[in-house]
Design a protein around this motif. Structure first.
Motif, PDB file in Angstrom:
ATOM      1  N   ASP A 225      -4.659-112.154  40.319  1.00 42.06           N
ATOM      2  CA  ASP A 225      -4.240-113.497  40.739  1.00 42.06           C
ATOM      3  C   ASP A 225      -4.119-114.454  39.559  1.00 42.06           C
ATOM      4  O   ASP A 225      -3.370-115.431  39.622  1.00 42.06           O
ATOM      5  CB  ASP A 225      -5.220-114.060  41.772  1.00 42.06           C
ATOM      6  CG  ASP A 225      -5.074-113.384  43.135  1.00 42.06           C
ATOM      7  OD1 ASP A 225      -4.016-112.726  43.321  1.00 42.06           O
ATOM      8  OD2 ASP A 225      -5.973-113.505  43.978  1.00 42.06           O
ATOM      9  N   ARG A 228      -0.676-113.801  38.493  1.00 47.29           N
ATOM     10  CA  ARG A 228       0.282-114.190  39.523  1.00 47.29           C
ATOM     11  C   ARG A 228       0.381-115.707  39.691  1.00 47.29           C
ATOM     12  O   ARG A 228       1.316-116.199  40.305  1.00 47.29           O
ATOM     13  CB  ARG A 228      -0.095-113.565  40.860  1.00 47.29           C
ATOM     14  CG  ARG A 228       0.088-112.055  40.893  1.00 47.29           C
ATOM     15  CD  ARG A 228       0.020-111.521  42.295  1.00 47.29           C
ATOM     16  NE  ARG A 228       0.965-112.200  43.187  1.00 47.29           N
ATOM     17  CZ  ARG A 228       1.180-111.852  44.457  1.00 47.29           C
ATOM     18  NH1 ARG A 228       0.521-110.829  44.975  1.00 47.29           N
ATOM     19  NH2 ARG A 228       2.024-112.515  45.187  1.00 47.29           N
ATOM     20  N   ALA A 229      -0.556-116.438  39.094  1.00 48.15           N
ATOM     21  CA  ALA A 229      -0.527-117.897  39.231  1.00 48.15           C
ATOM     22  C   ALA A 229       0.718-118.494  38.585  1.00 48.15           C
ATOM     23  O   ALA A 229       1.145-119.603  38.951  1.00 48.15           O
ATOM     24  CB  ALA A 229      -1.787-118.501  38.607  1.00 48.15           C
ATOM     25  N   THR A 240       4.797-109.868  46.387  1.00 49.95           N
ATOM     26  CA  THR A 240       3.743-109.242  47.196  1.00 49.95           C
ATOM     27  C   THR A 240       4.299-108.052  47.981  1.00 49.95           C
ATOM     28  O   THR A 240       3.674-106.985  48.054  1.00 49.95           O
ATOM     29  CB  THR A 240       3.136-110.275  48.160  1.00 49.95           C
ATOM     30  OG1 THR A 240       2.548-111.353  47.403  1.00 49.95           O
ATOM     31  CG2 THR A 240       2.061-109.639  49.036  1.00 49.95           C
TER      32      THR A 240
END
Length: 645
Positions: A225, A228-229, A240
């Motif tokens: 994450d 992915r930010a 996703t």
């Protein structure tokens, strides 16, 4: 162990030199590994000179040497060059007794070499590169001992191994450099390895910077994450889905998405392959990411360009169909691939039936050869195309059309397309023919008037014998005016006067007969350079000098009995000058307050039709007119023929 100099090599010299240079050893510094070899072989063979010798195109160069003190010598005196022609090497017990070397300066002069023994250094392909050799100033009739021969062979192999190691290292360096440059020049972003169970992504520095993550953190590993930010919010759901599809499917992962870091948006293409444990659960997903921002921009630009082209083509077709002319277009080679709606309305042929060379069938049979010749000439030269021909109308008849086309070129001047139009000029042609009939009828009537006047003058002279001389002079003037009328009246291509190839002086002399004195002597005196004169310039010249002579007779020197005109002609380089000078007439008060129709017509004849310049000088003692023409203006047909030849 010797052979004749006429022995032919079994290898190609260019291939041998290419192999030698692939080692990158020529002109390098001395190296201990090679120096140790020559020192060792010199001791073993008890020779004062030992050399690792490489044979270049025009020299022998020494990677290592003992006893010479130089790094290269000319190939002409080389023992080793002869050794290359042998299978494995060469031994010369006494060079002074060997016909190949007896006259060699190294033998007859210092250092007075007598003994030579060398073993070839070969590439893996068997191409000879040079030798490891020993030399002595003393002859050795027995050659080397078996131990010395074995040492020379063994150490030559060691030199070859050193050369191969050097080439391998060189190729490795080149390969690493090329790979590094390729990566730097490519859109490669970086690599990652995702431990799915531990949710730990380990990535290299370039990957971390692109995703806005501290490289130190990325090297140690961080949750997915964190990376992915930086994914664009609009692309997150699709990413996703792509990850889930890879983990649940065959393992292949491919996804394109945007990254937003420090306000900058870039596109990346991520590819990876999931790995599974024995139970079939995905445990790792390693992969690489590539920056595709430039590609995406190109795709966007191409899409916009394609859309713009489509809109432009649509606008062009709407505009072309709205035009009253027939519009057509061809490829650079002249293949017709477009006609507007007006073309099909005019001809009535099915759409597409005149593509390619089918258009020629629409032309009148008598016009086809002429049209084809003009079109081929334009295709060969790139010059504009213009011609009048008859096109078959949908009603079955033929109508006159004016066809024009120009070439469209790119930035380098290459023709990319031809665009042309056909304009219906049939009505114009009919009006022109009607005007010609009227012109001919008026001319005929004017000539009849001249004839009637001439007859009346002759009849009056018979009734008044004392006026016989006056009558003859008047009839001469009337006849000259009738001839001048033939040149100055409006003409078309079919009715224009044909004077053939004559001279300017004879033409003007005939034109000025109407202005002769009572005895028939000319009052316009012509002098200077004569010129060939044809009918293409006749009307313009006749209009000019008819106007000048008429004005001179009304207001200038010819209005006085003693007045005269001097007309001089002169050729100057590529120009032709005509100077009209009036003398003996009334004093000239200055230029007129306004320009009459005749003066305008004279100017138009010179500057518009003949491409020259007309200059007037209103001198007190008489008008002076200077006409400056291109030399070719008086005989355009001859000039065109000469230019073509």
């Amino acid at each position: 162990m010797t052979r004749q100099d006429t022995h032919r090599p079994s290898w190609d010299e260019n291939e041998r030199l290419e192999a030698l240079r692939s080692y990158g050893v020529l002109d390098t510094e001395r190296e201990v590994a090679f120096d140790d070899v020559v020192n060792l072989i010199a001791e073993i063979c008890q020779a004062p000179i030992a050399v690792v010798n490489l044979i270049d195109a025009d020299r022998q160069w020494f990677k290592a040497e003992r006893g010479l003190g130089v790094r290269e010598t000319p190939l002409a005196t080389s023992f080793c060059a002869k050794a290359l022609l042998e299978q494995d090497g060469m031994v010369v017990p006494d060079a002074a007794q060997d016909p190949r070397f007896a006259c060699n300066p190294l033998v007859t002069e210092a250092p007075h070499l007598r003994f030579y023994a060398g073993r070839l250094l070969k590439s893996p392909q068997g191409l000879p590169l040079g030798t490891l050799c020993v030399l002595d100033a003393k002859p050795r009739p027995q050659g080397l001992t078996p131990l010395q021969e074995m040492a020379l062979t063994t150490l030559a192999g060691q030199v070859t191994s050193q050369l191969e190691l050097r080439r391998a290292l060189l190729e490795r360096d080149r390969s690493e450099k090329a790979a590094r440059l390729a990566i730097e020049a490519s859109a490669y972003v970086g690599a990652w390895d995702w431990d799915i169970a531990a949710d730990r992504v380990v990535a290299d520095e370039r990957f971390a910077w692109m995703y806005g993550v501290d490289p130190a953190v990325a090297r140690q590993g961080a949750p997915i994450d964190l990376f992915r930010a930086s994914v664009h919010p609009d692309d997150g759901p699709r990413l996703t889905q792509d990850i889930q599809r890879a983990l649940e499917g065959e393992g292949g992962f491919v996804s394109e998405y945007r990254l937003v870091v420090d306000g900058t948006t870039r596109w990346v293409l991520a590819r990876g392959q999931a790995e599974y444990d024995r139970s079939g659960a995905a445990v790792r997903l390693p992969g690489v990411a590539v920056d595709i921002t430039e590609r995406k921009q190109i795709e966007t630009n191409l899409a916009e360009t394609a859309r713009a082209l489509s809109e432009s083509e649509t606008r062009f077709r709407v505009l072309a169909d709205a035009m009253p002319q027939m519009v057509w277009s061809t490829l650079p080679d002249g293949f017709h691939d477009y006609y507007n709606a007006r073309w099909y309305e005019f001809t009535g042929v099915p759409v597409g039936s005149t593509d390619g060379e089918g258009w020629n069938d629409i032309l009148h049979p008598d016009d086809q050869p002429r049209a084809w010749a003009a079109w081929r000439r334009s295709l060969e030269t790139g010059e504009p195309y213009e011609i009048e021909y008859r096109l078959k109308h949908h009603d079955g008849g033929y109508r006159w059309a004016l066809a024009r086309a120009v070439a469209i070129r790119d930035d380098e001047g290459r023709i990319t397309r031809w665009f042309g139009t056909c304009t219906d000029i049939d009505e114009l042609k009919r009006l022109e023919q009607g005007r010609e009939l009227v012109s001919q009828e008026l001319s005929h009537r004017i000539k009849n008037i001249f004839a009637v006047i001439t007859a009346l003058v002759a009849l009056s002279a018979r009734q008044h014998p004392e006026a016989k001389g006056f009558s003859a002079s008047l009839r001469t003037r009337i006849a000259a005016l009738a001839r001048a009328h033939e040149f100055v009246r409006p003409h078309t291509e079919t009715s224009k006067t044909t004077v053939g190839d004559t001279t300017l002086h004879s033409f003007l002399a005939d034109l000025f007969k109407a202005y002769a004195d009572d005895t028939g002597e000319p009052r316009v005196l012509i002098s200077g350079d004569d010129a060939v004169f044809d009918d293409q310039a006749a009307t313009s010249v006749a209009l000019l000098f008819h106007e000048l002579a008429t004005n001179a007779a009304k207001y200038g020197s010819l209005s006085e009995k003693a007045g005269i005109v001097f007309l001089s002609t002169a050729r100057q380089a590529d120009r032709f000058l005509l100077t009209w000078t009036e003398r003996g007439g009334p004093a000239v008060q200055g230029p007129p307050s306004r320009s009459g129709f005749g003066s305008s017509l004279a100017t138009l004849s010179v500057e518009g039709q003949l491409g020259g310049k007309l200059h007037r000088e209103w001198n007190a003692d008489g008008l002076k007119v200077i006409v400056d023409l291109p030399d070719a203006a008086l005989s355009r047909r001859r000039a065109a023929i000469m230019a073509a030849n």
